[in-house]
Design a protein around this motif. Sequence first.
Motif, mmCIF file in Angstrom:
data_model
loop_
_atom_site.group_PDB
_atom_site.id
_atom_site.type_symbol
_atom_site.label_atom_id
_atom_site.label_comp_id
_atom_site.label_asym_id
_atom_site.label_seq_id
_atom_site.Cartn_x
_atom_site.Cartn_y
_atom_site.Cartn_z
ATOM 1 N N ILE A 172 -6.248 -15.583 45.189
ATOM 2 C CA ILE A 172 -4.976 -14.967 45.530
ATOM 3 C C ILE A 172 -5.285 -13.960 46.634
ATOM 4 O O ILE A 172 -6.079 -13.048 46.434
ATOM 5 C CB ILE A 172 -4.360 -14.227 44.330
ATOM 6 C CG1 ILE A 172 -4.127 -15.179 43.166
ATOM 7 C CG2 ILE A 172 -3.078 -13.504 44.740
ATOM 8 C CD1 ILE A 172 -3.841 -14.476 41.847
ATOM 9 N N THR A 173 -4.684 -14.158 47.791
ATOM 10 C CA THR A 173 -4.841 -13.192 48.881
ATOM 11 C C THR A 173 -3.589 -12.339 48.912
ATOM 12 O O THR A 173 -2.474 -12.867 48.923
ATOM 13 C CB THR A 173 -5.041 -13.902 50.230
ATOM 14 O OG1 THR A 173 -6.231 -14.689 50.155
ATOM 15 C CG2 THR A 173 -5.158 -12.896 51.363
ATOM 16 N N ILE A 174 -3.773 -11.030 48.924
ATOM 17 C CA ILE A 174 -2.635 -10.122 48.895
ATOM 18 C C ILE A 174 -2.752 -9.094 50.016
ATOM 19 O O ILE A 174 -3.840 -8.587 50.296
ATOM 20 C CB ILE A 174 -2.481 -9.466 47.506
ATOM 21 C CG1 ILE A 174 -1.174 -8.692 47.415
ATOM 22 C CG2 ILE A 174 -3.679 -8.634 47.132
ATOM 23 C CD1 ILE A 174 -0.724 -8.432 45.984
ATOM 24 N N SER A 175 -1.629 -8.843 50.658
ATOM 25 C CA SER A 175 -1.554 -7.864 51.749
ATOM 26 C C SER A 175 -0.135 -7.304 51.781
ATOM 27 O O SER A 175 0.727 -7.731 51.013
ATOM 28 C CB SER A 175 -1.890 -8.525 53.088
ATOM 29 O OG SER A 175 -0.838 -9.388 53.495
ATOM 30 N N CYS A 176 0.092 -6.389 52.691
ATOM 31 C CA CYS A 176 1.452 -5.870 52.903
ATOM 32 C C CYS A 176 2.168 -6.627 54.009
ATOM 33 O O CYS A 176 3.272 -6.242 54.404
ATOM 34 C CB CYS A 176 1.416 -4.373 53.223
ATOM 35 S SG CYS A 176 1.140 -3.367 51.761
ATOM 36 N N ASP A 177 1.565 -7.705 54.506
ATOM 37 C CA ASP A 177 2.268 -8.542 55.481
ATOM 38 C C ASP A 177 3.550 -9.062 54.833
ATOM 39 O O ASP A 177 3.593 -9.318 53.621
ATOM 40 C CB ASP A 177 1.411 -9.756 55.868
ATOM 41 C CG ASP A 177 0.180 -9.385 56.668
ATOM 42 O OD1 ASP A 177 0.291 -8.548 57.584
ATOM 43 O OD2 ASP A 177 -0.899 -9.940 56.369
ATOM 44 N N LEU A 178 4.576 -9.245 55.628
ATOM 45 C CA LEU A 178 5.807 -9.835 55.105
ATOM 46 C C LEU A 178 5.551 -11.274 54.680
ATOM 47 O O LEU A 178 4.707 -11.961 55.268
ATOM 48 C CB LEU A 178 6.902 -9.800 56.168
ATOM 49 C CG LEU A 178 7.394 -8.416 56.561
ATOM 50 C CD1 LEU A 178 8.386 -8.526 57.723
ATOM 51 C CD2 LEU A 178 8.025 -7.705 55.381
ATOM 52 N N PRO A 179 6.263 -11.760 53.666
ATOM 53 C CA PRO A 179 6.075 -13.141 53.221
ATOM 54 C C PRO A 179 6.231 -14.160 54.352
ATOM 55 O O PRO A 179 5.531 -15.161 54.392
ATOM 56 C CB PRO A 179 7.153 -13.330 52.153
ATOM 57 C CG PRO A 179 7.415 -11.960 51.640
ATOM 58 C CD PRO A 179 7.245 -11.050 52.824
ATOM 59 N N ASP A 234 2.742 -7.505 49.121
ATOM 60 C CA ASP A 234 2.960 -6.277 48.350
ATOM 61 C C ASP A 234 3.838 -5.303 49.144
ATOM 62 O O ASP A 234 3.943 -4.129 48.800
ATOM 63 C CB ASP A 234 1.602 -5.636 48.027
ATOM 64 C CG ASP A 234 1.648 -4.711 46.827
ATOM 65 O OD1 ASP A 234 2.482 -4.928 45.923
ATOM 66 O OD2 ASP A 234 0.835 -3.770 46.776
ATOM 67 N N HIS A 235 4.470 -5.811 50.189
ATOM 68 C CA HIS A 235 5.249 -4.961 51.086
ATOM 69 C C HIS A 235 6.419 -4.271 50.385
ATOM 70 O O HIS A 235 6.697 -3.105 50.637
ATOM 71 C CB HIS A 235 5.777 -5.789 52.259
ATOM 72 C CG HIS A 235 6.558 -4.978 53.240
ATOM 73 N ND1 HIS A 235 7.920 -4.813 53.149
ATOM 74 C CD2 HIS A 235 6.157 -4.250 54.302
ATOM 75 C CE1 HIS A 235 8.321 -4.024 54.130
ATOM 76 N NE2 HIS A 235 7.278 -3.669 54.842
ATOM 77 N N ARG A 236 7.096 -4.978 49.490
ATOM 78 C CA ARG A 236 8.338 -4.473 48.902
ATOM 79 C C ARG A 236 8.155 -3.157 48.165
ATOM 80 O O ARG A 236 8.826 -2.185 48.443
ATOM 81 C CB ARG A 236 8.959 -5.523 47.987
ATOM 82 C CG ARG A 236 10.301 -5.083 47.416
ATOM 83 C CD ARG A 236 10.900 -6.117 46.520
ATOM 84 N NE ARG A 236 10.031 -6.283 45.354
ATOM 85 C CZ ARG A 236 10.262 -7.137 44.386
ATOM 86 N NH1 ARG A 236 11.308 -7.931 44.432
ATOM 87 N NH2 ARG A 236 9.438 -7.234 43.362
#
Length: 165
Positions: free
Chosen positions: A79-86, A106-108
Amino acid sequence: MAEVTFKGNPVTLIGEEVKAGDQAPDFTALDNSLAEKTLNDYKGVRIISVVPSLDTGVCDAQTRRFNEEATKLDNVSVITISCDLPFAQKRWCGDSGLENAVTLSDHRDLSFGQAYGVVMKELRLLARAVFVVDSNNKVAYAEYVSEGTNHPDYESALKAAKGAE
């Protein structure tokens, strides 16, 4: 708390540091179709690869490496997670040829970042980190990369994933 720099400048991490042996905190984040996802939506051993932005060279390389290596392992997902928009994550997956890669935004509400102590307060981005979570939601491995522009310790994370159940 882990001490992290980004481009040589110290940053303040928000949230609780997670260590091997801890129960993995739950979180909510959005997938590429804007559906809300939690830790429990993914089963088995999970490598959670945390990156500041997929649109950078190190983050791109990290995401590719973990996804390529995971194909050689049984019952291990990435699972790659960032604050980039979906939308940006979806574009990256298509452009990179990794259409099946799992990317979460995780942006929201920074739910993941705060739960795992990786929110860089000054940048509202996630600090580079890697967590291996076993099938019982125990953290088998945790690495907070001390300099955000450096690569994580791939070998140690993959070894932990191979040894986790």
